[in-house]
Design an enzyme around this catalytic site. Structure first.
Site: not given
Length: 652
Positions: A395-397
């Site tokens: 989710l971060d990337d």
């Protein structure tokens, strides 16, 4: 972009700030141009960036130990790794810390000592003797963590009863069972499955020299009865059940056991990920490589060849030293570098940023990975951290890349790419409104009480920093479900705020990182940055600014939060995080921001970049810490460029 030729000839030149540090006195515009040129210098011809990702010494020690496990020793590489390990022992306590300047770590010190001994270092030389004394003073090798004890068992240094059960039968358990692979984090399952084969078959290292480390035990290993620490009453209860099951293990039906080994092998071979390695992370890759050898895949088999190359691709050679990275970070580095260049270009991606975005676009994961175990109807749309890791986008990337592409154009193809990313992000939201890194609702906290979980990081629950990145994306897109998802995520962030105002950062150290992430995300989503709870965070950031104008924070704050107010030093990228957070909250013209900008200008190097040796990102808080070498390259640039964009002026 061509490298500027004027800034090095600026009349301000360079100044010596003491300690041999050469810094510049560039005016703001020239400092930004210099930093931009320095960043572009690191871009690969195909448009991407990938900076070194340095872990503590345990990874490099494990690489040496792996060579001796397999009997595949590269003498030249081993010698360079020995130099790296020797140089990072801390004479202050005699052993090896988890990050420079950190306290003694018994597990890392046992691995480093054993690796050096296998590599031919005389255990009686003074540094080895000091390390041995420090290990014994801290209870000896029996007090090591689970992963170190597994290694010691494989090398025949402790009995197998000294490690927790990881039977191959775990792959056969039904989803309703208290333990199931889908209930733990991606990094845990990719490690546990190949390890389960090594455990079940009690696979021993080749260890050609037949060297051991009995001298690191205060009690002979076969007589030791205290291999398992107890950290809570649930852990004590689960440990008693687990130890009873371990004693009954010889009675497990052999037919079922062999079926389990077969299924475990099928599971991890399906996810080998070519030359990028199982899960893209070193521990899983090592266990997979060793398990392939045990299962009969010879050195010439394509699986073995690719798995070996994946490990070798992690090695960094610098002069006469070499070390092993825990993983590679090209998607993360490329997205953040492009964000910084876009900021420096006034909000429009420059040519180098456009090439980086072109590199990122085709790496969107479209096929179903492990997330489909809980979301079978959720189509792909995310990006992973590494070059390839299609089973495990994060989710971060994904939020970082999609936010970047949202700035890059409005073509129909781009809109579809962003829509698929948002579909995936919304589908991965946890029930509490937050977002984890790789999983939704990975909150089976009782599993952190099992003996295998002594590192306390078996799970991937929602965190403030990842949730904030998703908030920033959801607030900017026109998507039918984005509004509801955004409201749930903002509610999560309000509940997660610490009493003093900051947020805990899971993937960066720590409160400065978390607070910047949340303020940035809320601003991107268009929230009113004058709300009381947001201003409380702003006041906290200002309150921890150091006298030199910068910000800093050590890894100790993960278990001693009060130390966030007593940072011994500032770092360029943590200062940049704080500046970006404050400017997101409308503080660009505040004295705190001006002082922070002055700090960055004063500490910029003559090459246009910044340097800081500190490890300020956790793999697992309190257990494994990292240094992202790119953080000093793109975050200060982004902060200075945003200051210029928001004020049009210069610092005092």
């Amino acid at each position: 972009m061509a490298r500027p030729t004027s800034y090095k000839d600026d009349a301000l030149g360079t100044t010596d700030q003491g300690g041999g540090l050469r810094t510049t006195g560039y005016p703001l515009d020239q400092a930004i141009a210099a930093a931009e040129a320095a960043l572009v210098d690191h871009q690969f011809p195909d448009g991407h960036w990938c900076f070194e990702l340095e872990g503590d010494c345990t990874i490099t020690a494990e690489y040496i130990l792996m060579m001796h496990f397999m009997g595949e020793i590269d003498p030249g590489l081993q010698e360079r790794m020995v130099r790296y390990l020797r140089a990072r022992r801390d004479p202050a306590h005699g052993g090896w810390p988890l990050y420079p300047g950190g306290p003694f770590d018994v597990s890392g010190s046992v691995k480093a000592y054993y690796a050096l001994k296998l590599a031919g270092v005389d255990p009686e030389e003074t540094p080895m003797a000091e390390a041995r004394e420090a290990i014994l003073a801290h209870g000896g090798a029996a007090r090591s963590n689970v992963f170190t004890r597994f290694l010691l068992a494989q090398f025949g240094q402790i009995p197998w009863r000294g490690v927790p059960m990881v039977p191959a039968e775990i792959v056969l358990l039904p989803t309703w069972f208290p333990f199931h692979l889908s209930k733990v984090s991606y990094w845990a399952r990719t490690v546990m499955v190949p390890l389960s084969i090594l455990y079940t078959r009690r696979v021993r290292a080749r260890n050609p020299q037949r060297l051991g480390v009995r001298e690191l035990f205060t009690v002979p290993p076969e007589r030791e009865r205290r291999y398992f620490p107890v950290w809570s009453w649930p852990n004590r209860l689960i440990l008693s059940i687990e130890r009873t099951a371990a004693r009954a293990e010889p009675l497990f039906p052999q037919r079922i056991r062999e079926r389990a080994v077969h299924e475990a092998a099928h599971w991890f071979i399906e996810r080998l990920n070519g030359e990028h390695g199982l899960g893209g992370i070193f521990p899983a890759m090592v266990y997979a490589y060793e398990a392939l050898d045990h299962l009969g895949y010879g050195p010439d088999h394509p699986y073995r060849i690719r798995a070996g190359r994946a490990l070798r691709n992690l090695v960094v050679e610098r002069g006469d030293e070499a070390y092993c990275q825990p993983c590679l970070s090209p998607v993360w580095d490329t997205a953040l570098a492009c964000h910084a260049l876009t900021e420096a270009n006034g909000g429009t991606p420059p040519e180098e940023g456009s090439r980086g975005m072109d590199w990122l676009r085709p790496r969107q994961v479209e096929e179903g990975g492990d997330w489909t175990a809980d979301n079978p109807d959720l189509a792909g749309g995310g990006w992973c951290f590494q070059y390839e890791n299609p089973h495990y986008p994060d989710l971060d990337d994904t939020a970082t890349v999609a936010n970047l592409l949202h700035n890059g154009g409005d073509s129909e193809q781009e809109a579809d790419r962003i829509r698929r990313a948002v579909d995936w992000v919304v589908g991965m939201q946890s029930r509490d409104g937050g977002f984890g890194a790789f999983n939704a609702d990975n909150t089976y906290h009782y599993l952190n009480e099992i003996p295998f979980a002594d590192h306390g990081a078996l799970l991937d629950p929602p965190t403030s920093d990842v949730t904030a990145r998703c908030v920033g994306l959801l607030g900017r897109v026109d998507h039918p479900e984005a509004g509801a998802a955004l409201r749930g995520a903002v509610d999560f962030l309000q509940r997660a705020q610490e009493p003093e105002g900051p947020w805990f950062g899971r993937w960066g150290t720590n409160y400065v990182y978390g607070t910047w992430s949340v303020l940035e995300g809320l601003s991107q989503a268009g929230l009113d940055m004058n709300e009381a709870w947001i201003r409380q965070a702003v006041r906290w950031l200002k309150s921890v600014q150091r006298p030199d104008g910068g910000w800093g924070e050590e890894n100790d704050t993960y278990f001693q939060p009060e130390r966030a107010r007593r940072a011994p030093r500032s770092t360029p990228f943590q200062t940049a995080w704080a500046l970006l957070g404050l400017m997101a909250a409308g503080e660009a013209r505040s004295p705190a921001v001006r002082a922070g900008v002055d700090y960055l200008l004063a500490t910029q190097g003559a090459d246009g970049g910044w340097e800081a040796p500190w490890f300020t990102a956790p793999g697992f808080p309190r257990v494994f810490h990292l240094k992202y070498h790119g953080y000093n390259k793109y975050f200060p640039l982004q902060a200075l460029a945003r200051y210029r964009n928001q004020t049009g002026g210069t610092p005092r």
